[in-house]
Design a protein around this motif. Structure first.
Motif, short mmCIF file in Angstrom:
data_model
loop_
_atom_site.label_atom_id
_atom_site.label_comp_id
_atom_site.label_asym_id
_atom_site.label_seq_id
_atom_site.Cartn_x
_atom_site.Cartn_y
_atom_site.Cartn_z
N PRO A 30 0.80 -1.23 0.00
CA PRO A 30 0.00 0.00 0.00
C PRO A 30 0.82 1.28 0.00
O PRO A 30 0.31 2.35 -0.28
CB PRO A 30 -0.80 -0.11 1.31
N GLY A 31 2.10 1.19 0.33
CA GLY A 31 2.93 2.38 0.43
C GLY A 31 3.57 2.77 -0.88
O GLY A 31 3.27 2.24 -1.95
N LEU A 32 4.50 3.73 -0.80
CA LEU A 32 5.24 4.22 -1.95
C LEU A 32 6.71 3.88 -1.79
O LEU A 32 7.18 3.59 -0.68
CB LEU A 32 5.07 5.74 -2.07
N PRO A 33 7.49 3.90 -2.89
CA PRO A 33 8.92 3.61 -2.78
C PRO A 33 9.60 4.57 -1.82
O PRO A 33 9.14 5.68 -1.56
CB PRO A 33 9.42 3.79 -4.22
N GLU A 34 10.73 4.12 -1.27
CA GLU A 34 11.49 4.94 -0.34
C GLU A 34 11.87 6.27 -1.00
O GLU A 34 12.28 6.33 -2.14
CB GLU A 34 12.75 4.20 0.10
N GLY A 35 11.73 7.34 -0.23
CA GLY A 35 12.08 8.66 -0.73
C GLY A 35 10.96 9.35 -1.48
O GLY A 35 11.14 10.49 -1.94
N VAL A 36 9.80 8.68 -1.62
CA VAL A 36 8.67 9.26 -2.34
C VAL A 36 7.50 9.41 -1.39
O VAL A 36 7.17 8.49 -0.64
CB VAL A 36 8.24 8.39 -3.54
N ALA A 37 6.88 10.56 -1.38
CA ALA A 37 5.69 10.82 -0.58
C ALA A 37 4.57 11.31 -1.49
O ALA A 37 4.82 11.79 -2.60
CB ALA A 37 5.98 11.85 0.50
N TYR A 38 3.35 11.17 -1.01
CA TYR A 38 2.17 11.61 -1.78
C TYR A 38 1.31 12.48 -0.89
O TYR A 38 1.13 12.20 0.30
CB TYR A 38 1.37 10.39 -2.26
N GLU A 39 0.77 13.53 -1.46
CA GLU A 39 -0.09 14.42 -0.70
C GLU A 39 -1.26 14.87 -1.55
O GLU A 39 -1.07 15.36 -2.67
CB GLU A 39 0.70 15.64 -0.20
N ALA A 40 -2.48 14.66 -1.03
CA ALA A 40 -3.69 15.15 -1.69
C ALA A 40 -4.00 16.53 -1.14
O ALA A 40 -4.02 16.74 0.08
CB ALA A 40 -4.85 14.19 -1.45
N LEU A 41 -4.27 17.48 -2.03
CA LEU A 41 -4.46 18.87 -1.64
C LEU A 41 -5.89 19.31 -1.92
O LEU A 41 -6.55 18.79 -2.83
CB LEU A 41 -3.50 19.77 -2.41
N GLU A 42 -6.36 20.29 -1.16
CA GLU A 42 -7.67 20.88 -1.38
C GLU A 42 -7.51 22.35 -1.73
O GLU A 42 -6.50 22.98 -1.42
CB GLU A 42 -8.55 20.70 -0.15
#
Length: 322
Positions: free
Chosen positions: A80-92
């Motif tokens: 369920p996660g992302l590769p190391e060093g990668v983050a995800y952010e949903a914005l409004e």
């Protein structure tokens, strides 16, 4: 690893996929994290507001976001996660404002030239233009595939990865006006790529029947600037001004080769021509006489964003930060 990330703005479109690929390689070059940002569409934001106002325990805790799953699959994430060093952010919020805010903590913000819902005839979407005009960090706009191939024959097409790594970094320079931030960004990008900076300045000359504006321009190394020569006075004076302005950058980046070009014609047009063989074109954002609060992008940056054949970095100055 640096704590200041490269941010890729995505919306699930083919244009944002190209931006994501470019941003991921850029994060590797700079040894920093990659933050993938997606501004939720209106219906998802309305759902989030409804859930928050009703405090309904039966509603799912997580806002549906198919773009997040799209990003995970593209980056080859396990689980369920992302590769190391990668983050995800949903914005409004609105796309320009949400990206402007998150860009305040970025090394650079990378986005496609247009996103979902844009008219096919537009080379630059309204969101891309607005973010490039207001963000506090450098904004890199990666053009859609049709633009990069518009003026090249199929036999001349180069592999995109090879072009990004081997192509030079081109920067437009007005010796008396271009901010230092713009030059520093260009030299830094050339340094992490192990490539050349080509500095292009344009000067106006009286029209001549023998002048061919679209002809290739000559590149002159600093050692070629002798007192004697056949160059026109405006060209030689501009090259001397370039050399003087670039001296501190040469000292800071001794391993970066520099090519200087003083050319007749329109500055934006010359940068667009140079973009055909460039990994990146770097331009300043505002005309120096504009106020720090001005939202209008400079005419050269505007024209290059609309017509360049490769990625364009629009670099603000410190006084533009808000």
């Amino acid at each position: 690893m640096s704590n200041t990330p490269v941010i890729a703005a995505v919306d699930g479109s083919e244009h944002s996929l190209r931006a994501l690929e470019w941003a991921r390689k850029e994060a590797v070059r700079h040894d920093c994290g990659l933050l993938v940002a997606h501004v939720l569409p209106d219906h998802a934001q309305l759902y989030a507001g409804r859930r928050a106002s009703l405090h309904d325990a039966s509603e799912p805790q997580e806002i549906p976001d198919p773009v997040r799953d799209w990003v995970r699959s593209l980056l080859g994430a396990d689980g369920p996660g992302l590769p190391e060093g990668v983050a995800y952010e949903a914005l409004e919020g609105s796309v320009p404002e949400a990206l402007r805010v998150i860009g305040s903590r970025a090394r650079m913000l990378v986005m496609g030239s247009r996103g979902r819902g844009g008219f096919a005839s537009l080379l630059l979407g309204s969101s891309s233009r607005a973010v490039a005009s207001t963000a506090a960090c450098p904004v890199v706009v990666v053009p859609h595939a049709e633009r990069g191939a518009a003026d090249t024959d199929a036999d001349a097409d180069a592999d995109a990865d090879a072009e990004q790594s081997a192509g030079r970094v081109v920067v437009g320079l007005h010796a008396a006006e271009t901010p230092e931030d713009v030059l520093t960004f260009a030299f830094t990008e050339a340094a992490v790529r192990g490539t050349t900076v080509q500095v292009v300045s344009a000067y106006a000359i009286p029209p001549s029947p023998t002048l061919v504006i679209d002809s290739p321009f000559a590149v002159i190394p600093p050692e070629g600037l002798a007192d004697e020569g056949d160059g026109v006075p405006a060209e030689r004076e501009m090259l001397r001004s370039q050399t003087e302005r670039l001296a501190p950058l040469r000292e800071r980046f001794p391993d970066v080769p520099v090519e200087q070009a003083a050319v007749p014609g329109d500055p934006a047009g010359r940068l667009v021509i140079a973009s055909r063989a460039a990994a990146l074109v770097v331009v300043g954002r505002h005309h120096p006489r504009r106020t720090a609060m001005s939202l209008a992008i400079g005419s050269v940056a505007h024209a290059v964003l609309h017509h360049a054949h490769g990625p364009v970095a629009v670099v603000p100055t410190l006084k533009d930060d808000v």
